[in-house]
Design a protein around this motif. Structure first.
Motif, PDB file in Angstrom:
ATOM      1  N   ALA A   1       0.620  -1.172  -0.144  1.00 33.57           N
ATOM      2  CA  ALA A   1      -0.023  -0.054   0.011  1.00 33.57           C
ATOM      3  C   ALA A   1       0.764   1.317   0.018  1.00 33.57           C
ATOM      4  O   ALA A   1       2.011   1.200   0.650  1.00 33.57           O
ATOM      5  N   GLU A   2       0.559   2.149  -0.703  1.00 32.31           N
ATOM      6  CA  GLU A   2       0.997   3.523  -0.738  1.00 32.31           C
ATOM      7  C   GLU A   2       0.161   4.498   0.349  1.00 32.31           C
ATOM      8  O   GLU A   2      -1.173   4.550   0.073  1.00 32.31           O
ATOM      9  N   VAL A   3       0.910   4.966   1.206  1.00 30.17           N
ATOM     10  CA  VAL A   3       0.095   5.707   2.230  1.00 30.17           C
ATOM     11  C   VAL A   3       0.308   7.044   2.533  1.00 30.17           C
ATOM     12  O   VAL A   3       1.493   7.353   2.434  1.00 30.17           O
ATOM     13  N   LYS A   4      -0.708   8.097   2.615  1.00 27.95           N
ATOM     14  CA  LYS A   4      -0.379   9.468   2.792  1.00 27.95           C
ATOM     15  C   LYS A   4      -1.216   9.833   3.959  1.00 27.95           C
ATOM     16  O   LYS A   4      -2.266   9.450   4.496  1.00 27.95           O
ATOM     17  N   LYS A   5      -0.591  10.499   4.923  1.00 30.23           N
ATOM     18  CA  LYS A   5      -1.078  10.854   6.295  1.00 30.23           C
ATOM     19  C   LYS A   5      -1.157  12.335   6.448  1.00 30.23           C
ATOM     20  O   LYS A   5      -0.738  13.398   5.689  1.00 30.23           O
ATOM     21  N   ASP A   6      -2.196  12.763   7.592  1.00 25.63           N
ATOM     22  CA  ASP A   6      -2.572  14.361   7.571  1.00 25.63           C
ATOM     23  C   ASP A   6      -1.587  15.006   8.501  1.00 25.63           C
ATOM     24  O   ASP A   6      -0.670  14.166   8.953  1.00 25.63           O
ATOM     25  N   THR A   7      -1.609  16.123   8.929  1.00 31.93           N
ATOM     26  CA  THR A   7      -0.866  16.697   9.619  1.00 31.93           C
ATOM     27  C   THR A   7      -0.950  16.209  11.122  1.00 31.93           C
ATOM     28  O   THR A   7      -0.104  16.421  11.845  1.00 31.93           O
ATOM     29  N   ALA A   8      -2.253  15.608  11.685  1.00 33.88           N
ATOM     30  CA  ALA A   8      -2.070  14.690  12.733  1.00 33.88           C
ATOM     31  C   ALA A   8      -1.450  13.375  12.898  1.00 33.88           C
ATOM     32  O   ALA A   8      -1.625  12.635  13.903  1.00 33.88           O
ATOM     33  N   GLY A   9      -0.983  12.945  11.551  1.00 32.65           N
ATOM     34  CA  GLY A   9      -0.422  11.553  11.518  1.00 32.65           C
ATOM     35  C   GLY A   9      -1.536  10.440  11.309  1.00 32.65           C
ATOM     36  O   GLY A   9      -1.030   9.376  11.173  1.00 32.65           O
ATOM     37  N   ARG A  10      -2.596  11.089  10.977  1.00 33.08           N
ATOM     38  CA  ARG A  10      -3.708   9.746  10.756  1.00 33.08           C
ATOM     39  C   ARG A  10      -3.580   9.628   8.903  1.00 33.08           C
ATOM     40  O   ARG A  10      -3.300  10.364   8.341  1.00 33.08           O
ATOM     41  N   ILE A  11      -3.670   8.570   8.673  1.00 31.28           N
ATOM     42  CA  ILE A  11      -3.784   8.146   7.440  1.00 31.28           C
ATOM     43  C   ILE A  11      -5.065   8.589   6.777  1.00 31.28           C
ATOM     44  O   ILE A  11      -6.305   8.582   7.109  1.00 31.28           O
ATOM     45  N   GLU A  12      -4.842   9.470   5.559  1.00 35.38           N
ATOM     46  CA  GLU A  12      -5.817  10.140   4.878  1.00 35.38           C
ATOM     47  C   GLU A  12      -6.161   9.596   3.453  1.00 35.38           C
ATOM     48  O   GLU A  12      -7.211   9.730   2.914  1.00 35.38           O
ATOM     49  N   ASN A  13      -5.071   8.702   2.831  1.00 39.84           N
ATOM     50  CA  ASN A  13      -5.369   8.187   1.668  1.00 39.84           C
ATOM     51  C   ASN A  13      -4.442   6.783   1.652  1.00 39.84           C
ATOM     52  O   ASN A  13      -3.340   6.936   2.017  1.00 39.84           O
ATOM     53  N   ILE A  14      -5.092   5.855   0.951  1.00 37.62           N
ATOM     54  CA  ILE A  14      -4.590   4.510   0.961  1.00 37.62           C
ATOM     55  C   ILE A  14      -4.679   4.233  -0.584  1.00 37.62           C
ATOM     56  O   ILE A  14      -5.917   4.215  -1.192  1.00 37.62           O
ATOM     57  N   GLN A  15      -3.623   3.967  -1.102  1.00 33.79           N
ATOM     58  CA  GLN A  15      -3.516   3.463  -2.678  1.00 33.79           C
ATOM     59  C   GLN A  15      -3.238   2.004  -2.351  1.00 33.79           C
ATOM     60  O   GLN A  15      -1.879   1.615  -2.200  1.00 33.79           O
ATOM     61  N   GLU A  16      -4.037   1.180  -3.007  1.00 30.87           N
ATOM     62  CA  GLU A  16      -3.774  -0.366  -2.822  1.00 30.87           C
ATOM     63  C   GLU A  16      -4.768  -1.292  -3.764  1.00 30.87           C
ATOM     64  O   GLU A  16      -6.074  -0.921  -3.784  1.00 30.87           O
ATOM     65  N   GLY A  17      -4.104  -2.119  -4.484  1.00 28.24           N
ATOM     66  CA  GLY A  17      -4.957  -2.976  -5.197  1.00 28.24           C
ATOM     67  C   GLY A  17      -5.921  -2.390  -6.209  1.00 28.24           C
ATOM     68  O   GLY A  17      -7.097  -3.078  -6.565  1.00 28.24           O
ATOM     69  N   GLY A  18      -5.523  -1.133  -6.813  1.00 30.12           N
ATOM     70  CA  GLY A  18      -6.155  -0.766  -7.996  1.00 30.12           C
ATOM     71  C   GLY A  18      -7.288   0.221  -7.537  1.00 30.12           C
ATOM     72  O   GLY A  18      -8.226   0.673  -8.134  1.00 30.12           O
ATOM     73  N   TRP A  19      -7.070   0.709  -6.165  1.00 24.56           N
ATOM     74  CA  TRP A  19      -8.166   1.458  -5.653  1.00 24.56           C
ATOM     75  C   TRP A  19      -7.477   2.495  -4.698  1.00 24.56           C
ATOM     76  O   TRP A  19      -6.236   2.224  -4.188  1.00 24.56           O
ATOM     77  N   SER A  20      -8.195   3.649  -4.533  1.00 24.67           N
ATOM     78  CA  SER A  20      -7.906   4.424  -3.780  1.00 24.67           C
ATOM     79  C   SER A  20      -8.896   4.814  -2.740  1.00 24.67           C
ATOM     80  O   SER A  20     -10.035   5.142  -2.884  1.00 24.67           O
ATOM     81  N   ALA A  21      -8.485   4.849  -1.335  1.00 24.82           N
ATOM     82  CA  ALA A  21      -9.348   4.926  -0.221  1.00 24.82           C
ATOM     83  C   ALA A  21      -8.911   6.213   0.330  1.00 24.82           C
ATOM     84  O   ALA A  21      -7.812   6.508   0.930  1.00 24.82           O
ATOM     85  N   THR A  22      -9.833   7.298   0.465  1.00 22.83           N
ATOM     86  CA  THR A  22      -9.799   8.708   1.228  1.00 22.83           C
ATOM     87  C   THR A  22     -10.295   8.422   2.616  1.00 22.83           C
ATOM     88  O   THR A  22     -11.773   8.192   2.632  1.00 22.83           O
ATOM     89  N   LEU A  23      -9.832   8.604   3.425  1.00 24.93           N
ATOM     90  CA  LEU A  23     -10.274   8.489   5.004  1.00 24.93           C
ATOM     91  C   LEU A  23     -10.612   9.856   5.551  1.00 24.93           C
ATOM     92  O   LEU A  23      -9.763  10.660   5.549  1.00 24.93           O
ATOM     93  N   SER A  24     -11.765  10.084   6.202  1.00 28.66           N
ATOM     94  CA  SER A  24     -12.151  11.426   6.741  1.00 28.66           C
ATOM     95  C   SER A  24     -12.472  11.264   8.237  1.00 28.66           C
ATOM     96  O   SER A  24     -13.076   9.973   8.502  1.00 28.66           O
ATOM     97  N   TYR A  25     -12.012  12.178   9.073  1.00 32.22           N
ATOM     98  CA  TYR A  25     -12.084  12.109  10.547  1.00 32.22           C
ATOM     99  C   TYR A  25     -12.920  13.157  11.073  1.00 32.22           C
ATOM    100  O   TYR A  25     -13.058  14.403  10.642  1.00 32.22           O
ATOM    101  N   SER A  26     -13.685  12.918  12.150  1.00 31.97           N
ATOM    102  CA  SER A  26     -14.501  13.798  12.872  1.00 31.97           C
ATOM    103  C   SER A  26     -13.387  14.317  13.946  1.00 31.97           C
ATOM    104  O   SER A  26     -13.083  13.686  15.078  1.00 31.97           O
ATOM    105  N   ASP A  27     -13.247  15.510  14.148  1.00 35.68           N
ATOM    106  CA  ASP A  27     -12.524  16.249  15.160  1.00 35.68           C
ATOM    107  C   ASP A  27     -11.100  15.605  15.426  1.00 35.68           C
ATOM    108  O   ASP A  27     -10.261  15.234  14.377  1.00 35.68           O
ATOM    109  N   GLN A  28     -10.765  15.042  16.561  1.00 36.45           N
ATOM    110  CA  GLN A  28      -9.679  14.632  16.913  1.00 36.45           C
ATOM    111  C   GLN A  28      -9.524  12.991  16.649  1.00 36.45           C
ATOM    112  O   GLN A  28      -8.573  12.282  17.311  1.00 36.45           O
TER     113      GLN A  28
END
Length: 189
Positions: free
Chosen positions: A136-163
């Motif tokens: 997987a290729e992973v990108k993190k946000d400024t809080a160190g949480r994963i915000e995007n995962i590129q894997e298996g022909g898909w892109s997953a964008t993760l959104s978080y509430s507050d902290q």
């Protein structure tokens, strides 16, 4: 039993699936046994799927303990209650409209019923804000949480509430950008 794609589409979205036509998807074979057994969650929410052929949404309840899962789907285009139960080597879909369908993996179940492929196994890890494989290729946000995962022909964008450390929304898009799944997590135990 051969199912109509529209009918199975309604049941498949409970797994958080984006329907990908006959697209080839990399197998999540690099998932470690520790990752598989460590997954545990109970979530409810709404899922929406958009493909070039159709759109739909449903409410779901999903319990995952290790490699065993139970998913219940309601309100999907009038299909009624649908249950999907599984563990390694045995996955079953049951509804009053489809009867019972069995396969060894969720991906195989979907393929048997429709010929479609989707990143079901990856989604189990993505819900917990983790990549499913070492590739997987992973990108993190400024809080160190994963915000995007590129894997298996898909892109997953993760959104978080507050902290929060775990996502409350996942948007999955295939590499061809023809299929999109939006999984909203309303409750998590």
């Amino acid at each position: 039993m051969k199912l109509k794609p529209t009918l199975f589409f309604c049941t498949a979205i409970s797994l958080g699936l984006a329907l990908t036509g006959c697209q080839t998807m990399q197998s999540p074979s690099k998932i470690t046994s520790q990752q598989q057994t460590a997954q545990q969650f109970k979530i409810t929410g709404k899922i929406g799927v958009r493909t070039p052929q159709q759109n739909g949404s449903a409410f779901y309840g999903w319990t995952q303990v290790g490699d065993q899962f139970a998913i219940d789907l309601t309100g999907a285009l009038g299909i009624g209650q649908t249950s999907i139960r599984g563990q390694v080597g045995d996955v079953t879909l049951t509804s009053s409209k489809t009867g019972t369908i069995q396969a060894e993996t969720p991906e195989e179940l979907l393929f048997k019923a429709t010929g479609w492929q989707a990143p079901i196994t990856y989604l189990i890890s993505w819900i917990n804000a983790e990549p499913a494989s070492k590739n997987a290729e992973v990108k993190k946000d400024t809080a160190g949480r994963i915000e995007n995962i590129q894997e298996g022909g898909w892109s997953a964008t993760l959104s978080y509430s507050d902290q929060q450390k775990l996502p409350n929304k996942l948007v999955l898009i295939d590499d061809a950008q023809q299929n999109r799944v939006t999984l909203t997590i309303q409750t998590r135990n």
